[in-house]
Design a protein around this motif. Sequence first.
Motif, PDB file in Angstrom:
ATOM      1  N   SER A   2       0.854  -1.186   0.000  1.00 48.62           N
ATOM      2  CA  SER A   2       0.000   0.000   0.000  1.00 48.62           C
ATOM      3  C   SER A   2       0.888   1.234   0.000  1.00 48.62           C
ATOM      4  N   LEU A  59     -11.322  -7.560  -2.620  1.00 46.89           N
ATOM      5  CA  LEU A  59     -12.407  -6.758  -2.047  1.00 46.89           C
ATOM      6  C   LEU A  59     -12.403  -5.348  -2.618  1.00 46.89           C
ATOM      7  N   LYS A  60     -11.984  -5.198  -3.870  1.00 42.14           N
ATOM      8  CA  LYS A  60     -11.993  -3.845  -4.437  1.00 42.14           C
ATOM      9  C   LYS A  60     -12.905  -3.808  -5.655  1.00 42.14           C
ATOM     10  N   LEU A 103       0.066   4.178   0.899  1.00 40.83           N
ATOM     11  CA  LEU A 103      -0.147   4.909   2.149  1.00 40.83           C
ATOM     12  C   LEU A 103       0.664   4.278   3.264  1.00 40.83           C
ATOM     13  N   PHE A 113       1.353  -4.321  12.392  1.00 44.12           N
ATOM     14  CA  PHE A 113       0.207  -4.524  11.505  1.00 44.12           C
ATOM     15  C   PHE A 113       0.446  -3.872  10.156  1.00 44.12           C
ATOM     16  N   LEU A 114       1.133  -2.722  10.184  1.00 42.47           N
ATOM     17  CA  LEU A 114       1.360  -2.016   8.923  1.00 42.47           C
ATOM     18  C   LEU A 114       2.512  -2.633   8.135  1.00 42.47           C
ATOM     19  N   GLN A 143     -10.937   2.397  -1.966  1.00 44.74           N
ATOM     20  CA  GLN A 143     -11.153   0.970  -1.694  1.00 44.74           C
ATOM     21  C   GLN A 143     -10.199   0.149  -2.549  1.00 44.74           C
ATOM     22  N   THR A 144      -8.990  -0.018  -2.050  1.00 41.52           N
ATOM     23  CA  THR A 144      -8.009  -0.730  -2.850  1.00 41.52           C
ATOM     24  C   THR A 144      -8.123  -2.230  -2.685  1.00 41.52           C
ATOM     25  N   GLY A 145      -8.829  -2.657  -1.632  1.00 37.91           N
ATOM     26  CA  GLY A 145      -8.866  -4.079  -1.357  1.00 37.91           C
ATOM     27  C   GLY A 145      -7.673  -4.539  -0.552  1.00 37.91           C
ATOM     28  N   ASN A 146      -6.702  -3.633  -0.359  1.00 37.64           N
ATOM     29  CA  ASN A 146      -5.494  -3.989   0.389  1.00 37.64           C
ATOM     30  C   ASN A 146      -5.714  -3.709   1.870  1.00 37.64           C
ATOM     31  N   ILE A 147      -5.617  -4.767   2.673  1.00 36.66           N
ATOM     32  CA  ILE A 147      -5.944  -4.626   4.099  1.00 36.66           C
ATOM     33  C   ILE A 147      -5.053  -3.589   4.772  1.00 36.66           C
ATOM     34  N   ARG A 148      -3.784  -3.595   4.390  1.00 35.10           N
ATOM     35  CA  ARG A 148      -2.868  -2.681   5.080  1.00 35.10           C
ATOM     36  C   ARG A 148      -3.175  -1.228   4.749  1.00 35.10           C
ATOM     37  N   SER A 149      -3.692  -1.013   3.544  1.00 38.76           N
ATOM     38  CA  SER A 149      -4.096   0.351   3.205  1.00 38.76           C
ATOM     39  C   SER A 149      -5.246   0.795   4.099  1.00 38.76           C
ATOM     40  N   TYR A 150      -6.212  -0.135   4.300  1.00 38.29           N
ATOM     41  CA  TYR A 150      -7.303   0.206   5.216  1.00 38.29           C
ATOM     42  C   TYR A 150      -6.761   0.512   6.601  1.00 38.29           C
ATOM     43  N   ALA A 151      -5.836  -0.342   7.057  1.00 36.69           N
ATOM     44  CA  ALA A 151      -5.278  -0.159   8.394  1.00 36.69           C
ATOM     45  C   ALA A 151      -4.595   1.192   8.488  1.00 36.69           C
ATOM     46  N   ALA A 152      -3.897   1.568   7.422  1.00 38.98           N
ATOM     47  CA  ALA A 152      -3.214   2.852   7.443  1.00 38.98           C
ATOM     48  C   ALA A 152      -4.224   3.987   7.583  1.00 38.98           C
ATOM     49  N   TRP A 153      -5.354   3.851   6.896  1.00 38.85           N
ATOM     50  CA  TRP A 153      -6.395   4.876   7.043  1.00 38.85           C
ATOM     51  C   TRP A 153      -6.885   4.940   8.477  1.00 38.85           C
ATOM     52  N   ASP A 176      -6.682  -9.351  -2.195  1.00 34.77           N
ATOM     53  CA  ASP A 176      -7.196  -7.985  -2.361  1.00 34.77           C
ATOM     54  C   ASP A 176      -8.386  -7.949  -3.316  1.00 34.77           C
ATOM     55  N   MET A 222       3.756   7.953  10.473  1.00 35.31           N
ATOM     56  CA  MET A 222       2.524   7.876  11.250  1.00 35.31           C
ATOM     57  C   MET A 222       2.752   7.165  12.572  1.00 35.31           C
TER      58      MET A 222
END
Lengths: 167, 623, 105
Positions: free
Chosen positions: A87, C103-104, A89, C27-28, B593-603, C101, A97
């Motif tokens: 990701s 789920l996009k 981000l 986690f990240l 909504q990238t589908g990438n779990i870690r991206s969600y976590a980062a948000w 992934d 962060m």
Amino acid sequence: MDPILFAIFAGIAVVCGIVMVTQRHPIASALSLIGVMGSLAVLYLLLGAEFIAAAQVIVYAGAIMVLFLFVIMLLNAGAEPKPLRSSYLAGFLGVPMVLALMGLLGYLVKRSFPLDVTVRFGDFTGGSAKAVGDALFRKYLLPFEVTSVLVLIAILGAVVLARKEMD
Amino acid sequence: MHSLHSSQSLWLIPVLPLLGFLINGLLGKRLGKGAVSLVAVGTVAASFAWVLKCISALMPLEHSHIETYGTWIASGALNIPVELAIDRLTAVMLLVVTGIGSLIHIYATGYMSHEEGYERFFAYLNLFMFFMLTLVLANNYLLLFVGWEGVGLCSYLLIGFYYLKLSATNAGNKAFIVNRIGDFGFSLAMFLIFVHFGSLSFPAVFEKAKALSPESGFGWLTAICLLLLVGATGKSAQVPLYVWLPDAMEGPTPVSALIHAATMVTAGVYMVARSAALFVNAPIAMEVVAYVGLITAVLAATIGITQFDIKKVFAYSTVSQLGYMFLALGCGAFSAGIFHVVTHAFFKALLFLGAGSVIHALEGEQDIRHMGGLRSKIPVTFLTLACAWVAIAGVPPFSGFHSKDEILLAAHHHHPWMYWVGVITAGMTAFYVSRCMFMTFFGEYRGHHHPHESPWVMTGPLAVLAVLSLAGGYTHIPQFLEPVFPLKGGEHDSTLVAISVAAGLAGIALAWFLYVLSPETPKSIASALGGLYRAVYNKYYVDEVYYGTIVHPLVDGSKSILWKGLDAGIVDGAVNGAGTLARMIGGITRRFQTGNIRSYAAWVVLGSLLVLAAMTAMGGSSL
Amino acid sequence: MPPPPPVPLVAYLTLSAILFVLGVAGFLIRKNLITMFMSIELMLNAVNLSFVSFSYHLKQTDGHLFTFFVMVVAAAEAAVGLAIILTVFKNRATLMVDEVDSLKL
């Protein structure tokens, strides 16, 4: 005596935590997590939480972590490969962060609690099995019973999830 | 208003037929005809028995007996309990509804025996009984309204019972839509009642209404009463909303007898009588009620003279008789109105059931021009129908004489000219019913079917109703209703009585002369009258006028403005626009909504960082 | 040798914060589903330490009860979570989170 114990086990916890996060192999991570949990159990004892300390060792470090290890071995999970894609981000903002989070949390803790509030072993005895059980079966009886339903559902869920694809 | 009596389980009265509805409606197809009739008739008869038991236990029933079964709606000042009440007025209505209802159910088992949808018919009929009994037993306007709407629904379902016939479904729709206009008035009346009285419960509203003095001008009480009257004109087929009732004859004949003659259409009369405490303080509204009743009575009677369909004649007769009842209500003779409800229920149910027996005998023939001379072929039907005939014609001492007499006396007391119009109408009533009887049962048989007498399940109820039609005048209903409606101290003028009886006999005699002695005269009279006759025969073109002035403009306006303009243009445009906008926004936001779990976590981490920062900045979070 | 100064409560809470942030970081950073799951456990443990510290500070047992319930929930979560991971592995033959992934869109 307790400052020394605190220093030792806090140190172990932090080191094990760092190892857990940085190791690529899940087995190494799991073992260091057990280390964190064990040292936390000692810290709980220092805070007068005898029952929780015992539960920490038995339930967490024992049962739950064994479950983790079991799954790791069952799936034969190896070390992570080098990152291929990730990701954006999490990749670019992840470290800043995390550092910002640490700074903010530390600042808030420091602001909320003055340094002269200290911990001395034996000052608080409300953590005995008797006291905890008393509270559990009187004040928190309903939540306790509800938890039993939760656990039952979790068991059912785990069985349903794991069953079909095992054939 | 506490009753000295213990609970009588009044709820059983409506719930028994509901049970029948559920059983027949859900399981009817598997039960077979015998069981279906047993359930349908049994539940209604049980309800009748329970009514008898309750009334005998509660006599003398000087005050109303109220039973509360809980709260239906509690919202702020609005508190609607589920409450049933029984007083003498309700008792009369209950006896009529369940008693005649039972007879008609029995009759229907014979009449409908060869029809498709036997169990559907009885399920609807039982459902109707449930709603009608709820209507009568309700102790507040809203619960009454539930029954009111429910009987309307059942009426719609049963008019359109032969749903493969276009005219039947159209008649059902017409009844339903015309009734909506009336219900609209009723709803507005309820809102006004709640605003001004703070309650919808009968005892509370009437208690407060009695404390008011009669309104001199047009005030809110008059508005309430007029709106209630709008509701009543819809349900009870009064001018200007009577047009649905003649068409409603598309339904099976037992339905016409039960719903569109004996019970449902008298709901409006019952409702106005129930609201008597409001009406007596609104003289203008009372006057309007009387005029509506009188105009309806005359108008429908004249149309009735010209019709050839036996059921249509009786339908217009029903409208006319309902007009009589409203005349009585408008003159303040509430008990006379209810008395006429009862006697009318006897003889009109009998007329319809007898007509049904005739139609049954002639395998569906309804045109009286194709009947004649049936007197000897179906004697039981003839004899019983003759009882209804003398009753409705006002021949003393039979039931119609007594109640019509009360009404005409009250009308004379109110305005003498109303009495004279009423007498003329009585003459017309006698004339058209006699005409119908003579054309059906006398002279030569003009049809080509082979008439056969109906089975005993049909003639039995006819016989019972015949006895009631003859003797129903001696039930002393006005005296019985005295605790509810104080008797008017009107003098019993035997001259007036004699005149009205004479009018009725003259009507019969004229019919005898025209249709038996010289059957060719009516045709020449009709051709001599020309345009007037055609206007009356075509029901004064009221349907056409309604179509031209209301229905067509509404339909065309709806098509061009509401559908093409408003619906397709603005509403659809707004809906489609909202969809397009949502897609646009979605197109942008879905990149999150990238589908990438870690991206969600980062948000999530970013979000919690912001929350923590805000907390820190605001200086919170100190223990 | 003078006795060391007593441990301030802040030290416990800071340790809790450090462990929590380590959990977040894990986690990240980690790509293995199981390790990510363990990071969650680490965060839960950090919060538990806070509860017990507060309980000590307020001299009330309630914090221990919270910890106890967190443990129960964690156990339930571990059972379900690991079952999900097993299912994911059966279906996709991988534990790498970046490859899961769909789920996009």
